[in-house]
Design a protein around this motif. Structure first.
Motif, short mmCIF file in Angstrom:
data_model
loop_
_atom_site.label_atom_id
_atom_site.label_comp_id
_atom_site.label_asym_id
_atom_site.label_seq_id
_atom_site.Cartn_x
_atom_site.Cartn_y
_atom_site.Cartn_z
N ASP A 259 5.38 10.56 -10.28
CA ASP A 259 5.00 11.19 -9.41
C ASP A 259 3.83 11.54 -8.73
N SER A 260 3.39 10.48 -8.36
CA SER A 260 2.64 10.04 -7.96
C SER A 260 2.73 9.93 -6.18
N PHE A 261 3.94 9.02 -5.94
CA PHE A 261 3.76 9.07 -3.73
C PHE A 261 3.59 10.15 -3.66
N ASP A 262 3.45 10.71 -2.55
CA ASP A 262 3.81 10.90 -1.31
C ASP A 262 2.86 10.51 0.14
N ALA A 263 3.89 11.24 0.96
CA ALA A 263 3.08 11.26 2.01
C ALA A 263 2.50 11.71 3.12
N ASP A 264 1.85 11.51 3.56
CA ASP A 264 1.21 13.06 4.59
C ASP A 264 0.61 14.08 3.80
N TYR A 265 0.24 13.97 2.98
CA TYR A 265 -0.09 14.91 1.93
C TYR A 265 0.22 16.20 1.45
N TRP A 266 1.57 15.64 1.84
CA TRP A 266 2.45 16.99 2.24
C TRP A 266 2.49 18.19 0.13
N LEU A 267 2.43 17.12 -0.19
CA LEU A 267 3.16 17.55 -2.19
C LEU A 267 1.05 18.23 -2.93
N LEU B 22 10.28 9.28 5.96
CA LEU B 22 10.46 10.00 5.19
C LEU B 22 9.70 11.40 5.71
N THR B 23 9.21 11.41 6.85
CA THR B 23 9.09 12.82 7.97
C THR B 23 9.02 12.31 9.21
N GLY C 172 0.83 -1.06 -0.25
CA GLY C 172 0.18 -0.02 0.41
C GLY C 172 1.02 1.64 0.19
N HIS C 173 2.00 1.10 -0.26
CA HIS C 173 3.30 2.15 -0.57
C HIS C 173 2.53 3.47 -1.38
N PHE C 174 1.00 3.76 -1.88
CA PHE C 174 0.97 4.41 -2.57
C PHE C 174 -0.40 5.41 -1.84
N GLN C 175 -1.08 4.32 -1.12
CA GLN C 175 -1.85 4.91 -0.29
C GLN C 175 -2.05 5.60 0.41
N GLN C 176 -2.39 7.18 0.37
CA GLN C 176 -2.19 7.76 1.58
C GLN C 176 -2.96 7.59 3.00
N ARG C 177 -2.12 7.73 3.93
CA ARG C 177 -2.85 6.95 5.57
C ARG C 177 -3.26 8.66 6.26
N PRO C 178 -4.07 8.23 7.12
CA PRO C 178 -5.17 8.95 7.89
C PRO C 178 -3.83 10.27 8.93
N ILE C 179 -3.78 11.66 8.20
CA ILE C 179 -3.09 13.07 9.37
C ILE C 179 -4.05 12.93 10.74
N TYR C 180 -2.97 13.14 11.67
CA TYR C 180 -2.89 13.31 12.61
C TYR C 180 -4.16 12.35 13.54
N TRP C 181 -5.04 12.82 13.34
CA TRP C 181 -6.47 11.97 13.97
C TRP C 181 -6.42 10.40 13.30
N MET C 182 -5.69 9.06 14.10
CA MET C 182 -5.25 8.15 13.82
C MET C 182 -4.94 7.03 14.43
N SER C 183 -5.52 6.17 13.88
CA SER C 183 -6.06 5.17 14.63
C SER C 183 -4.93 4.13 15.85
N ASN D 87 1.01 1.86 10.16
CA ASN D 87 1.62 2.55 8.94
C ASN D 87 2.91 2.25 8.06
N ASP D 88 2.82 2.44 7.05
CA ASP D 88 4.27 1.94 6.34
C ASP D 88 5.30 2.56 6.62
N PRO D 89 6.36 2.23 7.04
CA PRO D 89 7.74 2.73 7.66
C PRO D 89 8.89 3.62 7.00
N ILE D 90 8.25 3.13 5.86
CA ILE D 90 8.97 4.57 4.74
C ILE D 90 8.24 5.60 4.60
N HIS D 91 7.03 5.80 4.79
CA HIS D 91 6.98 7.20 4.84
C HIS D 91 6.95 7.78 6.30
#
Length: 318
Positions: free
Chosen positions: A302-310, A272-273, A249-260, A265-269
């Motif tokens: 260019d479709s990758f992102d972590a925590d929606y920053w880009l 990077l953050t 699920g590397h290219f899937q965005q995870r919830p930000i701040y309010w998380m279970s 979580n993807d360790p690479i995400h």
């Protein structure tokens, strides 16, 4: 990475995705004690190391080593595989499976040689009767302003154990993507989170060309050696490593701040953050953006992102 030592006849051990993400985020990777002691000793013999009591001055020793050592003179731009004789310690070192694998993962199978140099720092005794003071090297970013996504690597080889008193190379993790004009940062000698190389013999430090670094002050009674090699790629640096551990699920965005709390979580995400100690609370976020762009370059996607920053700043609607 595993630090198991094998012979140079074995297949290169490529970096994995966690290694590459760490390099993308922090700008360096260490291979501690990867070079066998016999090769360390061969290298020291090749460069013409002698006991400190036989050296009259730093200038004398540099001249003797430059003139008589087995380190070859290599033209810039030469194919790297042609740089060193087969029976030399340097050829054997860069052919070790983990070393060859790291090189291939970072700059490909056919990199070109930029330059090499033997750095030496001398103990205080050599400066007692000298008009030149013993000082640490200024903090700097190598060469000139370089805004490319394409990157060179520098391999720093420590042929003997380095303790704290020897003033091992210092560097500031995560600075490789903050571009400056070489010595514009020279007045900074201590930056929060910087590291000093303290290591066992046969350790290699792989760094991105842009990392902020400098030689430390040697307060021991021994000469400290560090051999540096700079390499440049000849092909795109995309997906050169072992991608078998890239999460599904590397290219899937995870919830930000309010998380279970149970979220996997993807360790690479996470890599990077994760902030460095020198990051400011606000402008440090720019480094996350730089890292994500760099990871996109390495993935060739260019479709990758972590925590929606880009994604959030790319949402331009016309």
């Amino acid at each position: 990475m595993s630090n198991a030592i094998a012979t140079g006849t074995d297949k290169p051990v490529l970096l994995d995705s966690t290694d590459m993400a760490t390099f993308a985020a922090r700008g360096f990777l260490r291979l501690d004690g990867v070079v066998p002691e016999a090769l360390n000793q061969q290298f020291l013999n090749d460069i013409g190391h002698v006991d400190e009591s036989e050296i009259s001055s730093p200038l004398d020793h540099y001249g003797r080593v430059m003139g008589r050592s087995a380190i070859p003179v290599v033209n810039a731009g030469e194919p790297f595989h042609q740089a060193y004789p087969d029976d030399s310690a340097l050829k054997k070192i860069v052919s070790l499976p983990q070393v060859a694998g790291a090189i291939r993962s970072l700059v490909g199978a056919e990199p070109v040689f930029d330059h090499h140099f033997l750095h030496m720092t001398f103990p205080p005794v050599f400066y007692k009767n000298s008009t030149s003071p013993q000082i640490a090297q200024h903090t700097h970013q190598d060469s000139t302003i370089d805004p490319r996504s394409t990157f060179d690597i520098q391999i720093m080889y420590f042929p003997h154990a380095v303790n704290k008193e020897m003033g091992g190379t210092r560097f500031v993790p995560g600075t490789h993507l903050r571009i400056v004009s070489e010595a514009a940062i020279s007045r900074y000698q201590n930056i929060r989170g910087q590291q000093h190389m303290v290591c066992e013999a046969g350790t290699l430090l792989f760094v991105h060309m842009g990392i902020w670094h400098g030689g430390g002050l040697n307060l021991s009674d021994k000469i400290r050696y560090m051999f540096k090699i700079r390499l440049a790629p000849t092909k795109k640096q995309q997906c050169l490593w072992d991608l078998s551990d890239l999460p599904k699920g590397h290219f899937q965005q995870r919830p930000i701040y309010w998380m279970s709390p149970q979220q996997n979580n993807d360790p690479i995400h996470q890599i990077l953050t994760k902030p460095e100690k020198w990051f400011e609370a606000d402008t440090g976020r720019l480094e996350y953006i730089n890292r994500i762009r760099f990871w996109r370059y390495l993935l060739g996607d260019d479709s990758f992102d972590a925590d929606y920053w880009l994604t959030r700043i790319e949402n331009e609607i016309y």
